[in-house]
Design an enzyme around this catalytic site. Structure first.
Site, short mmCIF file in Angstrom:
data_model
loop_
_atom_site.label_atom_id
_atom_site.label_comp_id
_atom_site.label_asym_id
_atom_site.label_seq_id
_atom_site.Cartn_x
_atom_site.Cartn_y
_atom_site.Cartn_z
N CYS A 188 0.79 -1.23 0.00
CA CYS A 188 0.00 0.00 0.00
C CYS A 188 0.83 1.29 0.00
CB CYS A 188 -1.06 0.00 1.10
SG CYS A 188 -0.52 -0.65 2.67
N ARG A 201 7.18 -11.05 5.07
CA ARG A 201 6.90 -10.75 6.46
C ARG A 201 7.60 -11.80 7.31
NH1 ARG A 201 0.36 -9.52 6.07
NH2 ARG A 201 0.58 -7.83 4.55
N GLN A 211 0.47 -11.20 -3.26
CA GLN A 211 -0.96 -10.88 -3.16
C GLN A 211 -1.50 -10.48 -4.52
OE1 GLN A 211 -0.23 -7.72 -0.26
NE2 GLN A 211 -1.73 -8.71 1.06
N ASP A 241 -3.12 -7.93 -5.06
CA ASP A 241 -3.41 -6.75 -4.27
C ASP A 241 -3.89 -5.59 -5.15
OD1 ASP A 241 -3.57 -5.28 -2.00
OD2 ASP A 241 -1.41 -4.90 -1.81
N HIS A 299 -5.38 -1.24 -4.60
CA HIS A 299 -5.85 -0.16 -3.74
C HIS A 299 -6.73 0.75 -4.56
CE1 HIS A 299 -2.39 -1.80 -1.61
NE2 HIS A 299 -3.10 -1.52 -0.54
N LYS A 344 -12.01 -4.22 8.47
CA LYS A 344 -11.92 -5.03 7.25
C LYS A 344 -13.00 -6.10 7.19
CE LYS A 344 -8.44 -8.10 9.27
NZ LYS A 344 -7.16 -8.76 9.13
N HIS A 394 -8.09 -1.07 0.64
CA HIS A 394 -7.15 -2.16 0.38
C HIS A 394 -8.00 -3.38 0.08
CE1 HIS A 394 -3.93 -0.15 2.99
NE2 HIS A 394 -5.02 0.53 3.26
#
Length: 638
Positions: free
Chosen positions: A333, A362, A380, A382, A384, A464, A510
């Site tokens: 992000c 991570r 991901q 992912d 945004h 979330k 997100h």
RNA sequence: GCCCUUGUAGCUCAGCGGUAGAGCACUCCCUUGGUAAGGGAGAGGUCUCGGGUUCAAGUCCCGACGAGGGCACCA
């Protein structure tokens, strides 16, 4: 003079207050024998406690869902009884019911081992055979405190502290052993027969790692030997679907010591991965996302600004160079905000949807790693979404539809939805959190979806929605998610010019559909038991020759099928056809094609499906049509 | 990170104080066989790593690392 109304509507009158078990006795002796508890006006009560007022009564036996739960709960006490007999110094914490079983958390200097479990199991069996009465008594707080002080049960005392001063506390006497519980419990251990202690684990008092370490004894319990056996069989079968086992068998991926929690994808697994990625990419493009790519390592200053450094510093991999410290990105992000920040944005540009197949690292705690499901390096799907406050609802709504559309493609029939709200450690004002949580719950409710609330489980920057799927052992893994974030755009100074020519911060959503490719593929492997639908199968069809005479024909047909864009290969080894069919079957290749003299002559292939069905003789163009129809179906079941 | 378990040939596992074994896979030979295992021979292991005990250690003890099951954590 209680009047008791039974479920069939019949009424019974009694002169004195009367217990469930006595009522059962007045109906029939076999019912009395089977009685586990009563349910009075929908509240469960111990079978031996008197009923004073007019009531609706349901007599609970082992046939009822509540009956099994009570049995499991009583088994926890019984394990307590056995444990205290063998290890009198042990202190008992809590012993609740869980899905298909129970556990008991205990505190002890002695470290329990699997051998101890057998000993305890043996003792439980001994106690069971005594068919002793479980005697309930009720005590006030002071009495209860005295009892557990005398027994040195410090955890029970802590529980009592939290109980209302005037409340009556239920005590259950299992011979010399006394447990404390809301109840109800079985009236006699004769109801407790079919169980097995399954595993040991560590745990923490009240689930907090700052508190005492406890030892947890897990058990499963059923109402018949058959049910117990079936349960054990079911677990055994489920374990065969484990994605780590199948991953090895079908050479999809491996993990090795030098990089715990990071995946070496093999050709087969990487094929699946790529198909998935293309599938998602196509969907994103259709839904007006813009794909980008951002750096792996970013100076720590950006993570300080975003707030990640403060909260997750220890969980990030870092690297230093020329006196600067970089974090290997744990999420995408902040980088996406940097892309958004390039150039001035107008309200007319919004929403802007930036997507990335972003590889993140991570440093997850070693004990949490689990095959593909929980890894230290994952990618991901992912994105945004930068939008105005007014656009949140619609974007969230569209996203939920998208998730369901995608999941349907894989044939998932159980998607667990949770809404996680503000955690104790968080950024942003209460007002913002109110708004964000409201937006998410509204979106879910508007679709009439059922969802669970998880208070305090949100991300530090916003609430979330989580979309979770189950693995082979019914463990839940979060896959899709959408999170509302008012804070990050402010912290990283993302702005757009609104209709009044004023600079404003956009809202950031997100969101991920699959979550991580690693986890999602792990789930898919278990969902399909390694039998991938043909659109995902690394090899879609394998051609087997009967004898060496047919080799060249096989090679020729294989080449044509490949050139047509299908994933085909050959097995020309000098082995019997049965042998080669077995191997291909075990490799879970969806279609097996046999080419012998007959097929060679008329330029065809004899096709057999993975489940062993003979599909007949196919010419190439017939085969293509057939495969196309299977591919179109993807993994849909309906 | 915490507790229990665990780490032997490519895979699955046996061996549990005296100097490594099976099945499958692999290589070679025979076999060319029509829908889930044809036969024979051979090669393959500093028993995760580092200490210690012992005349002697995959085998016992300690530590590290990995893995499995839970717990805790999960941006």
């Amino acid at each position: 003079m209680p009047k008791i109304t039974l479920p069939d509507g019949s009424k019974r009158f009694y002169k004195e207050p009367i217990s469930t078990i006595e009522i059962a006795k007045s109906i029939g002796s076999s019912l009395a024998k089977a009685t586990i508890a009563g349910k009075i006006n929908n509240v469960l009560i111990d079978a031996t406690l008197p009923i004073y007022k007019d009531s609706n009564l349901v007599i609970i036996t082992s046939k009822d869902k509540e009956g099994i739960e009570i049995i499991r709960h009583s088994f926890a006490h019984l394990v307590g009884h056995a444990v205290k007999q063998i290890y009198p110094e042990v202190q008992m914490a809590i012993g609740p019911v869980i899905d298909e079983g129970f556990y008991y958390d205990v505190f002890s200097e002695h470290r329990f081992t699997p051998e101890d479990l057998l000993k305890i199991e043996e003792r439980v069996n001994k106690l069971i055979k005594q068919n002793y009465n479980v005697v309930i008594s009720q005590a006030n707080k002071k009495e209860a405190i005295n009892i557990f002080k005398e027994r040195n049960e410090i955890f029970k005392l802590r529980i009592i502290e939290g109980i209302d001063d005037n409340a009556l506390i239920n005590l259950y006497k299992h011979q010399e052993y006394i447990d404390m519980c809301r109840g109800p419990h079985v009236p006699n251990t004769k109801h407790l027969r079919y169980f097995k202690l399954t595993k040991l684990s560590g745990s923490y008092w009240r689930g907090n790692s700052q508190n005492e370490s406890l030892q947890r004894i897990y058990g499963t319990a059923w109402t018949s030997q058959k049910d117990l056996d079936e349960y054990l069989k079911r677990i055994e079968e489920a374990e065969k679907r484990d994605h780590r086992k199948i991953g090895k068998k079908q050479s999809l991926f491996h993990i090795q010591e030098e990089s715990p929690g990071m995946i070496f994808w093999h050709p087969n697994g990487w094929m699946i991965y790529q198909i998935l990625e293309k599938f998602i990419r196509d969907i994103l493009l259709k839904n007006n996302y813009l794909e980008i790519k951002t750096p792996q390592a970013v100076d720590k200053s950006l993570w300080e600004k975003s707030g990640h450094w403060e909260k997750f510093r220890d969980d990030m991999f870092t690297t230093a160079s020329e006196s600067r410290i970089y974090a290997i990105k744990p999420m995408n992000c902040p980088c996406h905000v940097q892309v958004f920040n390039q150039g001035l944005k107008s309200y007319k540009d919004l929403p802007i949807r930036l997507a990335e197949f972003g590889s993140c690292h991570r440093n997850e705690p070693s004990g949490s790693l689990h095959g593909l499901m929980r890894v230290r390096n994952f990618t991901q799907d992912d994105a945004h979404i930068f939008c105005t406050e007014e656009q949140i609802q619609e974007e969230v709504s569209k996203f939920i539809d998208l998730v369901f559309e995608v999941y349907k493609t894989f044939g998932f029939d159980e998607i667990i939805i949770k809404l996680s709200t503000r955690p104790s450690k968080r950024v942003g004002s209460e007002d913002i959190w109110d708004k964000s949580e409201e937006a998410l719950s509204q979106a879910l409710n508007n679709k009439g979806l059922s969802w669970q609330l998880q208070p305090g489980e949100g991300a530090f920057y916003g609430p979330k929605i989580e979309f979770s799927l189950k693995d082979c052992l019914n463990r839940l893994w979060q896959c899709g998610t959408i999170q509302v974030d008012f804070s990050m755009p402010m912290r990283l100074d993302a702005t757009f010019v609104d209709v009044n020519n004023e600079k404003k911060h956009p809202v950031m959503l997100h969101r991920a559909i699959l979550g991580s490719f690693e986890r999602f593929i792990g789930i898919l492997i278990e969902q399909y038991e390694g039998k991938f639908p043909i659109w995902l199968a690394p090899t879609q069809i394998i051609l087997l020759n009967i004898t060496d005479r047919n080799s060249e024909k096989c090679i020729e047909l294989n080449k044509q099928i490949n050139e047509k864009g299908y994933r085909s290969k050959v097995d020309l080894r000098n082995e019997k056809i049965g042998y080669k069919i077995r191997e291909s079957t075990m490799q879970r290749i969806p279609l097996i094609g046999v080419v012998g003299d007959k097929e060679q002559t008329d330029n065809s292939i004899s096709i057999r499906s993975l489940d062993g069905t003979n599909l007949g003789i196919f010419k190439l163009n017939e085969l293509y049509t057939f495969m196309e129809s299977l591919i179109d179906k993807k993994g849909r079941v309906h």
